[in-house]
Design a protein around this motif. Structure first.
Motif, PDB file in Angstrom:
ATOM      1  N   GLN A   1     113.407 -37.116 -48.962  1.00 15.94           N
ATOM      2  CA  GLN A   1     113.953 -37.798 -49.168  1.00 15.94           C
ATOM      3  C   GLN A   1     114.211 -38.258 -50.563  1.00 15.94           C
ATOM      4  O   GLN A   1     115.182 -38.788 -51.194  1.00 15.94           O
ATOM      5  N   ARG A   2     113.561 -38.450 -51.301  1.00 18.03           N
ATOM      6  CA  ARG A   2     112.957 -38.625 -52.785  1.00 18.03           C
ATOM      7  C   ARG A   2     113.554 -37.658 -53.764  1.00 18.03           C
ATOM      8  O   ARG A   2     114.130 -37.637 -54.702  1.00 18.03           O
ATOM      9  N   LEU A   3     113.690 -36.332 -53.148  1.00 20.72           N
ATOM     10  CA  LEU A   3     114.226 -35.383 -54.335  1.00 20.72           C
ATOM     11  C   LEU A   3     115.899 -34.478 -53.709  1.00 20.72           C
ATOM     12  O   LEU A   3     114.649 -33.210 -53.262  1.00 20.72           O
ATOM     13  N   PRO A   4     115.908 -34.791 -52.669  1.00 20.19           N
ATOM     14  CA  PRO A   4     117.268 -34.366 -52.809  1.00 20.19           C
ATOM     15  C   PRO A   4     117.950 -33.152 -52.932  1.00 20.19           C
ATOM     16  O   PRO A   4     118.247 -32.446 -52.038  1.00 20.19           O
ATOM     17  N   LYS A   5     118.006 -33.104 -54.597  1.00 28.95           N
ATOM     18  CA  LYS A   5     118.785 -32.380 -55.003  1.00 28.95           C
ATOM     19  C   LYS A   5     118.468 -30.770 -55.419  1.00 28.95           C
ATOM     20  O   LYS A   5     116.593 -31.045 -55.764  1.00 28.95           O
ATOM     21  N   MET A   6     118.784 -29.730 -55.125  1.00 30.20           N
ATOM     22  CA  MET A   6     118.203 -27.963 -55.664  1.00 30.20           C
ATOM     23  C   MET A   6     118.168 -28.699 -57.067  1.00 30.20           C
ATOM     24  O   MET A   6     116.544 -27.924 -57.183  1.00 30.20           O
ATOM     25  N   ILE A   7     118.624 -28.750 -58.267  1.00 32.57           N
ATOM     26  CA  ILE A   7     118.125 -28.542 -58.910  1.00 32.57           C
ATOM     27  C   ILE A   7     118.558 -30.275 -60.065  1.00 32.57           C
ATOM     28  O   ILE A   7     119.508 -31.170 -59.769  1.00 32.57           O
ATOM     29  N   TYR A   8     117.040 -29.998 -60.453  1.00 26.99           N
ATOM     30  CA  TYR A   8     117.706 -31.697 -61.772  1.00 26.99           C
ATOM     31  C   TYR A   8     118.155 -31.683 -62.973  1.00 26.99           C
ATOM     32  O   TYR A   8     117.207 -29.922 -63.653  1.00 26.99           O
ATOM     33  N   THR A   9     118.576 -32.476 -63.863  1.00 28.19           N
ATOM     34  CA  THR A   9     118.641 -32.070 -65.238  1.00 28.19           C
ATOM     35  C   THR A   9     117.642 -32.486 -65.991  1.00 28.19           C
ATOM     36  O   THR A   9     117.291 -33.605 -65.497  1.00 28.19           O
ATOM     37  N   LYS A  10     117.326 -32.134 -66.945  1.00 29.97           N
ATOM     38  CA  LYS A  10     116.789 -32.604 -68.003  1.00 29.97           C
ATOM     39  C   LYS A  10     116.929 -34.845 -67.613  1.00 29.97           C
ATOM     40  O   LYS A  10     116.124 -34.774 -67.792  1.00 29.97           O
ATOM     41  N   ASP A  11     118.441 -34.293 -68.201  1.00 26.01           N
ATOM     42  CA  ASP A  11     118.793 -35.681 -68.464  1.00 26.01           C
ATOM     43  C   ASP A  11     118.682 -36.597 -67.011  1.00 26.01           C
ATOM     44  O   ASP A  11     118.101 -38.012 -68.025  1.00 26.01           O
ATOM     45  N   GLU A  12     118.952 -36.082 -65.823  1.00 26.40           N
ATOM     46  CA  GLU A  12     118.712 -36.972 -64.610  1.00 26.40           C
ATOM     47  C   GLU A  12     117.601 -36.912 -64.506  1.00 26.40           C
ATOM     48  O   GLU A  12     117.010 -38.385 -64.350  1.00 26.40           O
ATOM     49  N   VAL A  13     116.624 -36.289 -65.498  1.00 24.68           N
ATOM     50  CA  VAL A  13     114.623 -36.584 -64.990  1.00 24.68           C
ATOM     51  C   VAL A  13     114.626 -37.920 -65.437  1.00 24.68           C
ATOM     52  O   VAL A  13     113.856 -38.402 -64.996  1.00 24.68           O
ATOM     53  N   CYS A  14     114.933 -37.821 -66.839  1.00 30.30           N
ATOM     54  CA  CYS A  14     114.724 -38.926 -67.893  1.00 30.30           C
ATOM     55  C   CYS A  14     115.319 -39.972 -67.249  1.00 30.30           C
ATOM     56  O   CYS A  14     114.414 -41.517 -67.912  1.00 30.30           O
ATOM     57  N   LYS A  15     116.415 -39.965 -66.554  1.00 26.44           N
ATOM     58  CA  LYS A  15     116.787 -41.285 -66.069  1.00 26.44           C
ATOM     59  C   LYS A  15     115.699 -42.134 -65.236  1.00 26.44           C
ATOM     60  O   LYS A  15     115.826 -43.442 -65.012  1.00 26.44           O
ATOM     61  N   ILE A  16     115.797 -41.138 -63.958  1.00 24.60           N
ATOM     62  CA  ILE A  16     115.185 -41.574 -63.132  1.00 24.60           C
ATOM     63  C   ILE A  16     113.932 -42.041 -63.475  1.00 24.60           C
ATOM     64  O   ILE A  16     113.208 -43.343 -62.897  1.00 24.60           O
ATOM     65  N   LEU A  17     113.163 -41.291 -64.010  1.00 24.65           N
ATOM     66  CA  LEU A  17     111.787 -41.469 -64.636  1.00 24.65           C
ATOM     67  C   LEU A  17     111.968 -42.805 -65.839  1.00 24.65           C
ATOM     68  O   LEU A  17     110.664 -43.133 -66.828  1.00 24.65           O
ATOM     69  N   GLU A  18     112.827 -42.998 -66.320  1.00 24.64           N
ATOM     70  CA  GLU A  18     112.929 -44.294 -66.895  1.00 24.64           C
ATOM     71  C   GLU A  18     112.325 -43.600 -68.267  1.00 24.64           C
ATOM     72  O   GLU A  18     111.723 -44.293 -69.189  1.00 24.64           O
ATOM     73  N   ILE A  19     112.281 -42.779 -69.227  1.00 26.73           N
ATOM     74  CA  ILE A  19     112.327 -42.727 -70.840  1.00 26.73           C
ATOM     75  C   ILE A  19     113.498 -41.705 -70.953  1.00 26.73           C
ATOM     76  O   ILE A  19     114.018 -40.724 -70.863  1.00 26.73           O
ATOM     77  N   THR A  20     112.895 -41.312 -72.412  1.00 27.51           N
ATOM     78  CA  THR A  20     113.928 -40.167 -73.579  1.00 27.51           C
ATOM     79  C   THR A  20     112.803 -38.963 -72.880  1.00 27.51           C
ATOM     80  O   THR A  20     112.132 -39.430 -72.564  1.00 27.51           O
ATOM     81  N   GLU A  21     114.365 -38.057 -74.131  1.00 29.60           N
ATOM     82  CA  GLU A  21     113.717 -36.843 -73.178  1.00 29.60           C
ATOM     83  C   GLU A  21     112.085 -36.185 -75.151  1.00 29.60           C
ATOM     84  O   GLU A  21     111.859 -35.623 -73.873  1.00 29.60           O
TER      85      GLU A  21
END
Ligand code: ADP
Ligand code: NG1
Ligand code: MG
Length: 484
Positions: A296-316
């Protein structure tokens, strides 16, 4: 350390054992004096529960007969002399007055020098000793655990060095404390290991595997079915885990998956590292629920660094600093769903494996109480259930965790055609498989692998092939032998 309590690393007189006698003799030839002690730490084979120790989940290894021996004698100068019985491992001498004297650097290809594992152990010991060096040491090392093969030669070496240094300093440490210390100090090599190898190295017992749980570290005996023999076979691919970023990449992928799965409950401002097991506890869900949650929460096969940052609301930069390791900061893509799925499903397989062993043991106890013997049907069923869990573990490590190797897959396939279940053991990317073979088929199975894998596939002479396969028995853990 002294040998009075079963919680402490045992200390015993030198046994009549060929290898121990040999290292004592060689030590004398090398240094012109007798060693005072020989520290012995075994390798291990993990039966099930791969790549989940660093996620906080229990694992189920047993110690091997193969080990690392470190013979030592005390010297007045504050100096460490490190020599190896195998001439391919170069000697090292260094002054040692404090922890700062030890730097752990890789060679020009980024591969750690072998003695770095020894230095990791010494660094750990020095931390425990509050940096108080009271003696120098001459050390002579001999190991027969196949190196870089998933049987934990690295941790046996780190742990034996740490144990030797602590023993020479009269330090008292119980088995769980020294196991935790060694797990921490092996991380100086660069990999963020979970602690399984060091835990079994110190907490192993003869004749049983151990169910290892964390926080606090604890080992609970697992009696394996009598009719089962575990056979280890080498794929002939070696892999030094600290020379690549594959291992740490998996560790941080699991970390990032944890942070995302915890989002609804975790205070987003809390940047402490959490693992997949803590998320399960926090959400108060079963392992099956967690699998559903991953989809449910991690549907994608690949997450980019940018995407992870956005989801976690943090900078690179924040992500680099908080969650990544020096050798994973350059990575731009992560597989979070696949890794988390493996972890939750593998954790479930460990529970089932342990339960099956317990049921088999209880069945036997009841059978003998009622004066009945268990039918061979029951026994076959037990081995089949355990075997299926191992096969599923391998499949998951191959396709979800992507840490197998074509040689390992071939060994597993050949075994499966012979109706023997097997899986890669240890970190993977090379190394060994562990197979569950009914006792009465072991000879035939080994012979079959010699022919089908080593002779036919690898062009190895039949005689030589024998050295790459062995049947195992759970062995005892670390010990110090005193020579005087
Ligand atoms: P493993 O799965 O065996 O733990 P690692 O990649 O973690 O594999 O560590 C393997 C490294 O440990 C080897 O490359 C070598 O540097 C060191 N090592 C293992 N056994 C010995 C030994 N007997 N003598 C010296 N170094 C050893
Ligand atoms: P090996 O294969 O012995 O290097 C590594 C880790 C374990 C564990 C397994 C995979 C170290 C010292 N050891 O073992 O903690 O994560 O991989 O289950 O990092
Ligand atoms: Mg290792």
């Amino acid at each position: 350390m002294n040998g009075h309590s079963s919680d402490l690393v045992p200390i015993a007189k030198v046994p009549h054992n060929e290898r121990i006698q040999k290292i004592i003799e060689e030590f004398h030839n090398e240094y012109g004096c007798q060693p005072t002690f020989v520290a012995r730490v075994p390798g291990r084979v993990n039966l099930i529960g791969e790549h989940i120790d660093y996620c906080g989940y229990p694992v189920l290894p047993m110690a091997l007969e193969q080990d690392i021996l470190v013979a030592g004698s005390l010297i007045e100068e504050y100096k460490l002399c490190i020599r190896n019985a195998n001439p391919k491992y170069e000697s090292l001498e260094l002054e040692i007055t404090a922890n700062e004297d030890i730097t752990i650097k890789a060679d020009k290809d980024g591969k750690p020098y072998w003695f770095n594992y020894v230095l990791c152990g010494i660094k750990g010991a020095l931390e425990h000793l509050n940096n108080e060096v009271s003696t120098g040491l001459k050390l002579y090392i001999d190991g027969n655990i196949p190196p870089a093969s998933g049987l934990s030669s690295s941790s046996a070496l780190v742990s034996a060095a740490c144990l030797a240094f602590l023993y020479a300093h009269n330090a008292t440490l119980n088995k769980t404390d020294i196991a935790s210390l060694c797990a921490r100090c092996e991380r100086y090599i660069g990999t963020q290991g979970g602690g399984m190898d060091q835990a079994i190295a110190f907490l192993a017992e003869k004749y049983c595997a151990q169910y290892i749980t964390w926080n606090p570290l604890k080992a609970t005996k697992v009696i394996l079915p009598e009719e089962a023999t575990f056979v280890v076979a080498h794929s002939l691919a070696e892999i030094n885990k600290a020379a690549t970023n594959d291992y740490n990449r998996r560790v941080i992928e699991c970390r990032l998956a944890s942070k995302i799965l915890a989002l609804t409950q975790d205070n987003i401002k809390d940047h402490s590292i959490i693992n997949l097991s803590q998320v399960q506890k926090m959400l108060d869900k079963t392992l099956e629920d967690m699998v559903a949650l991953v989809y449910q929460r991690l549907p994608k096969m690949i997450y980019t660094k940018d995407e992870v940052c956005k989801i976690l609301e943090i900078t690179e930069e924040e992500m680099d600093e908080r969650y990544l390791t020096p050798n994973t900061r350059h990575l731009t893509e992560f597989k979070l769903k696949q890794r988390a799925l493996h972890v939750y499903e593998e954790a479930n397989r460990v529970e089932k494996f342990r339960k099956t062993c317990m049921q088999s043991m209880n069945g036997k106890a009841n059978g003998s109480n009622n004066n009945q013997t268990r039918s061979s049907g029951d026994e076959n069923e037990t081995l089949n259930s355990l075997g299926n869990l191992m096969s599923n573990s391998h499949e998951s490590l191959k396709s979800l965790y992507e840490c197998s190797h074509k040689n390992l897959d071939l060994l597993v396939d050949i075994s499966s055609k012979f109706n023997v279940h097997s899986r890669l053991t240890g970190a993977g990317w090379g190394g060994c498989i562990v197979a569950l073979c009914p006792k009465d088929k072991v000879k035939e199975y080994i012979e079959m692998l010699e022919n089908e894998y080593y002779v036919k596939h690898c062009n190895i002479e039949k005689n030589k092939a024998k050295s790459y396969i062995f049947a195992t028995m759970p062995n005892y853990g670390a010990i110090v032998y005193v020579t005087k």
